[in-house]
Design a protein around this motif. Structure first.
Motif, PDB file in Angstrom:
ATOM      1  N   ILE A  24      30.714  39.664  48.794  1.00 15.44           N
ATOM      2  CA  ILE A  24      30.490  39.513  47.350  1.00 15.44           C
ATOM      3  C   ILE A  24      31.330  40.539  46.584  1.00 15.44           C
ATOM      4  CG2 ILE A  24      28.777  39.805  45.511  1.00 15.44           C
ATOM      5  CD1 ILE A  24      26.701  38.612  47.473  1.00 15.44           C
ATOM      6  N   PHE A  25      31.352  41.776  47.094  1.00 13.28           N
ATOM      7  CA  PHE A  25      32.134  42.829  46.439  1.00 13.28           C
ATOM      8  C   PHE A  25      33.609  42.453  46.373  1.00 13.28           C
ATOM      9  CE2 PHE A  25      34.866  46.561  46.954  1.00 13.28           C
ATOM     10  CZ  PHE A  25      34.613  47.205  45.748  1.00 13.28           C
ATOM     11  N   PHE A  26      34.159  42.012  47.503  1.00 11.53           N
ATOM     12  CA  PHE A  26      35.585  41.686  47.526  1.00 11.53           C
ATOM     13  C   PHE A  26      35.887  40.451  46.685  1.00 11.53           C
ATOM     14  CE2 PHE A  26      35.606  44.304  51.506  1.00 11.53           C
ATOM     15  CZ  PHE A  26      36.432  45.295  51.006  1.00 11.53           C
ATOM     16  N   GLU A  27      34.978  39.469  46.661  1.00 14.33           N
ATOM     17  CA  GLU A  27      35.183  38.288  45.813  1.00 14.33           C
ATOM     18  C   GLU A  27      35.211  38.702  44.339  1.00 14.33           C
ATOM     19  OE1 GLU A  27      32.101  35.476  46.675  1.00 14.33           O
ATOM     20  OE2 GLU A  27      32.790  35.118  48.713  1.00 14.33           O
ATOM     21  N   THR A  28      34.237  39.522  43.960  1.00 14.18           N
ATOM     22  CA  THR A  28      34.153  39.985  42.578  1.00 14.18           C
ATOM     23  C   THR A  28      35.377  40.819  42.225  1.00 14.18           C
ATOM     24  OG1 THR A  28      31.753  40.084  42.801  1.00 14.18           O
ATOM     25  CG2 THR A  28      32.693  41.234  40.930  1.00 14.18           C
ATOM     26  N   HIS A  29      35.773  41.693  43.132  1.00 15.30           N
ATOM     27  CA  HIS A  29      36.930  42.551  42.906  1.00 15.30           C
ATOM     28  C   HIS A  29      38.185  41.699  42.716  1.00 15.30           C
ATOM     29  CE1 HIS A  29      39.229  46.224  43.046  1.00 15.30           C
ATOM     30  NE2 HIS A  29      40.011  45.725  43.982  1.00 15.30           N
ATOM     31  N   THR A  30      38.347  40.692  43.538  1.00 13.89           N
ATOM     32  CA  THR A  30      39.507  39.804  43.436  1.00 13.89           C
ATOM     33  C   THR A  30      39.486  39.050  42.107  1.00 13.89           C
ATOM     34  OG1 THR A  30      39.480  39.536  45.840  1.00 13.89           O
ATOM     35  CG2 THR A  30      40.744  37.924  44.581  1.00 13.89           C
ATOM     36  N   GLU A  31      38.326  38.550  41.737  1.00 11.56           N
ATOM     37  CA  GLU A  31      38.208  37.829  40.461  1.00 11.56           C
ATOM     38  C   GLU A  31      38.555  38.741  39.293  1.00 11.56           C
ATOM     39  OE1 GLU A  31      34.277  36.249  40.182  1.00 11.56           O
ATOM     40  OE2 GLU A  31      34.518  34.975  41.938  1.00 11.56           O
ATOM     41  N   GLU A  32      38.093  39.970  39.322  1.00  9.60           N
ATOM     42  CA  GLU A  32      38.370  40.926  38.249  1.00  9.60           C
ATOM     43  C   GLU A  32      39.864  41.237  38.172  1.00  9.60           C
ATOM     44  OE1 GLU A  32      36.371  42.046  35.831  1.00  9.60           O
ATOM     45  OE2 GLU A  32      34.867  40.699  36.669  1.00  9.60           O
ATOM     46  N   LYS A  33      40.506  41.360  39.343  1.00  8.74           N
ATOM     47  CA  LYS A  33      41.952  41.605  39.361  1.00  8.74           C
ATOM     48  C   LYS A  33      42.695  40.443  38.710  1.00  8.74           C
ATOM     49  CE  LYS A  33      43.391  44.613  43.129  1.00  8.74           C
ATOM     50  NZ  LYS A  33      43.980  44.653  44.449  1.00  8.74           N
ATOM     51  N   GLN A  34      42.282  39.216  39.068  1.00  8.93           N
ATOM     52  CA  GLN A  34      42.929  38.031  38.504  1.00  8.93           C
ATOM     53  C   GLN A  34      42.709  37.968  36.989  1.00  8.93           C
ATOM     54  OE1 GLN A  34      41.222  34.868  40.800  1.00  8.93           O
ATOM     55  NE2 GLN A  34      42.742  35.041  42.450  1.00  8.93           N
ATOM     56  N   ARG A  35      41.516  38.298  36.566  1.00 10.63           N
ATOM     57  CA  ARG A  35      41.197  38.284  35.135  1.00 10.63           C
ATOM     58  C   ARG A  35      42.026  39.336  34.400  1.00 10.63           C
ATOM     59  NH1 ARG A  35      36.144  40.233  32.026  1.00 10.63           N
ATOM     60  NH2 ARG A  35      36.359  39.061  30.105  1.00 10.63           N
ATOM     61  N   LYS A  36      42.158  40.512  34.997  1.00 13.07           N
ATOM     62  CA  LYS A  36      42.947  41.578  34.390  1.00 13.07           C
ATOM     63  C   LYS A  36      44.404  41.154  34.258  1.00 13.07           C
ATOM     64  CE  LYS A  36      44.444  46.326  34.897  1.00 13.07           C
ATOM     65  NZ  LYS A  36      44.600  47.463  35.763  1.00 13.07           N
ATOM     66  N   MET A  37      44.938  40.537  35.315  1.00 10.12           N
ATOM     67  CA  MET A  37      46.332  40.082  35.275  1.00 10.12           C
ATOM     68  C   MET A  37      46.511  39.026  34.189  1.00 10.12           C
ATOM     69  SD  MET A  37      47.484  40.030  39.339  1.00 10.12           S
ATOM     70  CE  MET A  37      48.270  38.485  39.075  1.00 10.12           C
ATOM     71  N   SER A  38      45.562  38.114  34.090  1.00 15.33           N
ATOM     72  CA  SER A  38      45.626  37.055  33.087  1.00 15.33           C
ATOM     73  C   SER A  38      45.608  37.644  31.672  1.00 15.33           C
ATOM     74  CB  SER A  38      44.456  36.100  33.284  1.00 15.33           C
ATOM     75  OG  SER A  38      44.386  35.173  32.248  1.00 15.33           O
ATOM     76  N   LEU A  39      44.715  38.611  31.451  1.00 15.57           N
ATOM     77  CA  LEU A  39      44.644  39.254  30.130  1.00 15.57           C
ATOM     78  C   LEU A  39      45.914  40.031  29.826  1.00 15.57           C
ATOM     79  CD1 LEU A  39      40.945  40.503  30.119  1.00 15.57           C
ATOM     80  CD2 LEU A  39      41.931  38.675  28.734  1.00 15.57           C
ATOM     81  N   GLN A  40      46.457  40.709  30.821  1.00 16.22           N
ATOM     82  CA  GLN A  40      47.685  41.468  30.610  1.00 16.22           C
ATOM     83  C   GLN A  40      48.836  40.531  30.251  1.00 16.22           C
ATOM     84  OE1 GLN A  40      47.934  44.882  30.531  1.00 16.22           O
ATOM     85  NE2 GLN A  40      49.923  44.383  29.673  1.00 16.22           N
ATOM     86  N   GLN A  41      48.895  39.371  30.915  1.00 12.06           N
ATOM     87  CA  GLN A  41      49.930  38.390  30.600  1.00 12.06           C
ATOM     88  C   GLN A  41      49.769  37.895  29.161  1.00 12.06           C
ATOM     89  OE1 GLN A  41      49.407  35.456  33.651  1.00 12.06           O
ATOM     90  NE2 GLN A  41      50.702  36.545  35.147  1.00 12.06           N
ATOM     91  N   ALA A  42      48.523  37.676  28.737  1.00 13.99           N
ATOM     92  CA  ALA A  42      48.279  37.221  27.366  1.00 13.99           C
ATOM     93  C   ALA A  42      48.707  38.285  26.358  1.00 13.99           C
ATOM     94  CB  ALA A  42      46.799  36.883  27.175  1.00 13.99           C
ATOM     95  N   VAL A  43      48.417  39.543  26.644  1.00 15.36           N
ATOM     96  CA  VAL A  43      48.826  40.642  25.764  1.00 15.36           C
ATOM     97  C   VAL A  43      50.343  40.714  25.697  1.00 15.36           C
ATOM     98  CG1 VAL A  43      48.876  43.166  25.546  1.00 15.36           C
ATOM     99  CG2 VAL A  43      46.718  42.006  26.036  1.00 15.36           C
ATOM    100  N   ASP A  44      50.982  40.646  26.853  1.00 12.73           N
ATOM    101  CA  ASP A  44      52.448  40.703  26.879  1.00 12.73           C
ATOM    102  C   ASP A  44      53.055  39.539  26.097  1.00 12.73           C
ATOM    103  OD1 ASP A  44      52.248  42.964  28.424  1.00 12.73           O
ATOM    104  OD2 ASP A  44      52.625  41.934  30.337  1.00 12.73           O
ATOM    105  N   LYS A  45      52.476  38.374  26.244  1.00 12.82           N
ATOM    106  CA  LYS A  45      52.972  37.193  25.549  1.00 12.82           C
ATOM    107  C   LYS A  45      52.796  37.350  24.036  1.00 12.82           C
ATOM    108  CE  LYS A  45      52.486  32.160  25.511  1.00 12.82           C
ATOM    109  NZ  LYS A  45      51.753  31.017  26.047  1.00 12.82           N
ATOM    110  N   SER A  46      51.676  37.948  23.620  1.00 12.27           N
ATOM    111  CA  SER A  46      51.438  38.113  22.185  1.00 12.27           C
ATOM    112  C   SER A  46      52.369  39.147  21.561  1.00 12.27           C
ATOM    113  CB  SER A  46      49.986  38.521  21.925  1.00 12.27           C
ATOM    114  OG  SER A  46      49.751  39.837  22.362  1.00 12.27           O
ATOM    115  N   LYS A  47      52.924  40.040  22.376  1.00 11.84           N
ATOM    116  CA  LYS A  47      53.828  41.064  21.860  1.00 11.84           C
ATOM    117  C   LYS A  47      55.247  40.532  21.650  1.00 11.84           C
ATOM    118  CE  LYS A  47      51.524  45.174  23.653  1.00 11.84           C
ATOM    119  NZ  LYS A  47      51.626  46.315  24.560  1.00 11.84           N
TER     120      LYS A  47
END
Length: 141
Positions: A24-47
């Protein structure tokens, strides 16, 4: 132990629980990493297109100047609003309504004064003084 006790035991062993918690920890950790990458891409795109350049700085200054000019013009327009024919007509209508209300209340005051004179025999001066009614109270033309 009683026979069949092992088969009746419910739940997971300590090792199974530990393994499941790690999954569960590793699944959650992986999901959070993917979410962080997705948000970072959105921020970069908005800039994109918002990089600090001379052209952008000039345009921002121009925008600020235009906003200030607009604000100034709105204030100026508001100052002359009372000369607007629609506003003048609205004021005339509200004046008529106000005059009708004043006449209605004046009628009410005279009706109460008349009632008080009839029922209690008070004179006008005494009623006016007791209720703070001005001596010059009259209808508005």
């Amino acid at each position: 132990m009683a026979p069949g006790y092992e088969s009746q035991k419910k739940g997971l062993s300590l090792e199974e629980k530990r393994t499941r918690m790690m999954e569960i920890f590793f699944e959650t950790h992986t999901e959070e990493k993917q979410r962080k990458m997705s948000l970072q891409q959105a921020v970069d795109k908005s800039k994109v297109g918002r990089e600090e350049t001379e052209e952008r700085a000039t345009l921002l200054k121009e925008l600020q100047a235009l906003r200030e000019k607009r604000s100034h013009l709105k204030a100026k327009l508001e100052k002359y609003r009372e000369c607007d024919p629609e506003v003048i007509e609205e004021m005339r209508k509200s004046n008529v309504t106000a005059k009708e209300a004043v006449s209605r209340w004046t009628d009410n005051v005279f009706a109460i004064k008349s009632w008080a004179k009839r029922n209690f025999g008070f004179d006008d001066g005494r009623i006016d003084k007791a209720f703070g009614i001005p001596e010059d109270l009259d209808y508005i033309d």
